[in-house]
Design a protein around this motif. Structure first.
Motif, PDB file in Angstrom:
ATOM      1  N   ALA A  54       6.231  -2.008 -15.059  1.00 28.71           N
ATOM      2  CA  ALA A  54       5.019  -1.268 -14.734  1.00 28.71           C
ATOM      3  C   ALA A  54       5.000   0.063 -15.469  1.00 28.71           C
ATOM      4  O   ALA A  54       6.024   0.735 -15.580  1.00 28.71           O
ATOM      5  N   THR A  55       3.839   0.461 -15.968  1.00 31.25           N
ATOM      6  CA  THR A  55       3.760   1.711 -16.727  1.00 31.25           C
ATOM      7  C   THR A  55       3.815   2.937 -15.832  1.00 31.25           C
ATOM      8  O   THR A  55       4.175   4.013 -16.298  1.00 31.25           O
ATOM      9  N   LEU A  56       3.468   2.794 -14.557  1.00 36.51           N
ATOM     10  CA  LEU A  56       3.596   3.903 -13.612  1.00 36.51           C
ATOM     11  C   LEU A  56       4.885   3.692 -12.825  1.00 36.51           C
ATOM     12  O   LEU A  56       5.035   2.699 -12.118  1.00 36.51           O
ATOM     13  N   VAL A  57       5.788   4.629 -12.974  1.00 36.41           N
ATOM     14  CA  VAL A  57       7.107   4.502 -12.376  1.00 36.41           C
ATOM     15  C   VAL A  57       7.254   5.517 -11.242  1.00 36.41           C
ATOM     16  O   VAL A  57       6.985   6.706 -11.439  1.00 36.41           O
ATOM     17  N   LYS A  58       7.668   5.046 -10.108  1.00 34.70           N
ATOM     18  CA  LYS A  58       7.894   5.946  -8.968  1.00 34.70           C
ATOM     19  C   LYS A  58       9.380   6.219  -8.840  1.00 34.70           C
ATOM     20  O   LYS A  58      10.219   5.308  -8.974  1.00 34.70           O
ATOM     21  N   GLY A  59       9.700   7.496  -8.582  1.00 35.29           N
ATOM     22  CA  GLY A  59      11.088   7.884  -8.449  1.00 35.29           C
ATOM     23  C   GLY A  59      11.387   8.467  -7.087  1.00 35.29           C
ATOM     24  O   GLY A  59      10.625   8.297  -6.142  1.00 35.29           O
ATOM     25  N   ILE A  60      12.494   9.177  -7.034  1.00 35.81           N
ATOM     26  CA  ILE A  60      12.899   9.779  -5.767  1.00 35.81           C
ATOM     27  C   ILE A  60      12.154  11.083  -5.529  1.00 35.81           C
ATOM     28  O   ILE A  60      11.594  11.674  -6.465  1.00 35.81           O
ATOM     29  N   GLU A  64       6.787  10.856  -9.886  1.00 38.98           N
ATOM     30  CA  GLU A  64       6.428   9.659 -10.620  1.00 38.98           C
ATOM     31  C   GLU A  64       6.120  10.032 -12.062  1.00 38.98           C
ATOM     32  O   GLU A  64       5.874  11.204 -12.381  1.00 38.98           O
ATOM     33  N   ALA A  65       6.146   9.024 -12.933  1.00 37.66           N
ATOM     34  CA  ALA A  65       5.858   9.260 -14.345  1.00 37.66           C
ATOM     35  C   ALA A  65       5.082   8.068 -14.881  1.00 37.66           C
ATOM     36  O   ALA A  65       5.278   6.933 -14.436  1.00 37.66           O
ATOM     37  N   GLU A  66       4.204   8.336 -15.836  1.00 37.06           N
ATOM     38  CA  GLU A  66       3.395   7.280 -16.434  1.00 37.06           C
ATOM     39  C   GLU A  66       3.729   7.132 -17.905  1.00 37.06           C
ATOM     40  O   GLU A  66       3.659   8.109 -18.673  1.00 37.06           O
ATOM     41  N   GLU A  71      -0.158   7.391 -26.486  1.00 37.86           N
ATOM     42  CA  GLU A  71       0.059   8.837 -26.606  1.00 37.86           C
ATOM     43  C   GLU A  71       1.539   9.177 -26.790  1.00 37.86           C
ATOM     44  O   GLU A  71       1.872  10.364 -26.896  1.00 37.86           O
ATOM     45  N   THR A  72       2.391   8.182 -26.807  1.00 38.78           N
ATOM     46  CA  THR A  72       3.861   8.358 -26.839  1.00 38.78           C
ATOM     47  C   THR A  72       4.290   9.439 -25.863  1.00 38.78           C
ATOM     48  O   THR A  72       5.037  10.366 -26.195  1.00 38.78           O
ATOM     49  N   SER A  73       3.799   9.310 -24.623  1.00 39.16           N
ATOM     50  CA  SER A  73       4.109  10.315 -23.616  1.00 39.16           C
ATOM     51  C   SER A  73       4.722   9.674 -22.381  1.00 39.16           C
ATOM     52  O   SER A  73       4.516   8.485 -22.102  1.00 39.16           O
ATOM     53  N   PHE A  74       5.446  10.482 -21.640  1.00 39.24           N
ATOM     54  CA  PHE A  74       6.070  10.046 -20.385  1.00 39.24           C
ATOM     55  C   PHE A  74       6.146  11.282 -19.480  1.00 39.24           C
ATOM     56  O   PHE A  74       7.210  11.778 -19.163  1.00 39.24           O
ATOM     57  N   HIS A  75       5.006  11.765 -19.068  1.00 35.23           N
ATOM     58  CA  HIS A  75       4.928  12.989 -18.280  1.00 35.23           C
ATOM     59  C   HIS A  75       5.348  12.746 -16.830  1.00 35.23           C
ATOM     60  O   HIS A  75       5.027  11.710 -16.234  1.00 35.23           O
ATOM     61  N   LEU A  76       6.008  13.737 -16.250  1.00 37.90           N
ATOM     62  CA  LEU A  76       6.495  13.669 -14.870  1.00 37.90           C
ATOM     63  C   LEU A  76       5.545  14.447 -13.964  1.00 37.90           C
ATOM     64  O   LEU A  76       5.168  15.579 -14.301  1.00 37.90           O
ATOM     65  N   THR A  77       5.172  13.864 -12.835  1.00 34.74           N
ATOM     66  CA  THR A  77       4.253  14.529 -11.922  1.00 34.74           C
ATOM     67  C   THR A  77       4.735  14.416 -10.481  1.00 34.74           C
ATOM     68  O   THR A  77       5.524  13.535 -10.128  1.00 34.74           O
TER      69      THR A  77
END
Lengths: 113, 112
Positions: A54-60, A64-66, A71-77
């Motif tokens: 999945a392109t949207l990854v949920k963390g602890i 989460e990051a998409e 865009e060669t991006s992996f921003h953390l939110t």
């Protein structure tokens, strides 16, 4: 060759407001992407990991990051910052076929009470 | 032991002295790594080992050596320490390479 750029060396947000930590990567193949967090005088802890599912990854801790290939991006939110989120955050890229992970230079997140 | 341990926690060392930083993991991970962390530079890979008996050079290997005699231990040796080796050193391990890496608590080394 793989590389990663963290666009902000320092981010400050007020407690309860959203967090955005930006990361762009370069990779020859389908990359693995990670976010790690480092609290003061501690080792690094994995927040989340992307490996072509999945392109949207949920963390602890509500992060989460998409993954955005175009865009060669992996921003953390995170929707709402907490005081305990104050730490250094590292974006990391790895290519299968390459033994090494490449770390960004880090973003220091400060939470304003 | 749970995870990765590093020793010593911190050390002050005179230039020219030999020093070995110890790293032990109990997760039976195949791959192990040594990084140094310097302000503004993030983590840089010094040496790595994909499996017991093999090692490889990372981004900044000069002045450092490693050995991997067994799965659990991956010591890092500074043969003749220099002030530019003042840094925080992290050991990490993963099941395979590349994969999620698990980090030790670090060793803070000061070379005077």
């Amino acid at each position: 060759a793989q590389s990663v750029t963290q666009l902000d060396s320092h981010v400050s947000v007020s407690e309860g407001t959203p967090v955005l930590l930006r990361c762009n990567y370069s990779s020859s193949y389908s990359p693995s992407l990670f976010w790690y967090v480092q609290h003061p005088n501690k080792g690094l802890q994995l927040l989340l990991k992307y490996t072509s599912a999945a392109t949207l990854v949920k963390g602890i801790n509500g992060f989460e990051a998409e993954f955005k290939k175009s865009e060669t991006s992996f921003h953390l939110t995170k929707p709402s910052a907490h005081m305990s989120d104050a730490a250094e955050y590292f974006c990391v890229v790895g290519d299968f076929g390459n033994e090494k992970l490449t770390f960004g230079t880090g973003t220091r997140l400060t939470i304003i009470p | 032991i749970a995870g990765i341990t590093q020793a010593p926690t911190s050390q002050i060392l005179a230039a020219g002295r030999r020093m070995t930083l110890r790293c032990t993991q109990d997760m039976r991970h195949n791959a192990m790594y040594w990084y140094r962390q310097d302000l503004g530079l993030g983590l840089r890979l010094i040496h790595y080992s994909n499996t017991a008996g093999t090692t490889g050079k990372g981004e900044v290997p000069d002045g450092y050596s490693v050995s991997r005699a067994n799965t659990d231990d991956f010591p890092l040796t500074l043969a003749s320490a220099v002030p530019s080796q003042t840094s925080v050193y992290f050991c990490a391990s993963s099941r395979e390479s590349p994969d999620t890496q698990y980090f030790g608590p670090g060793t803070r080394l000061t070379v005077l």
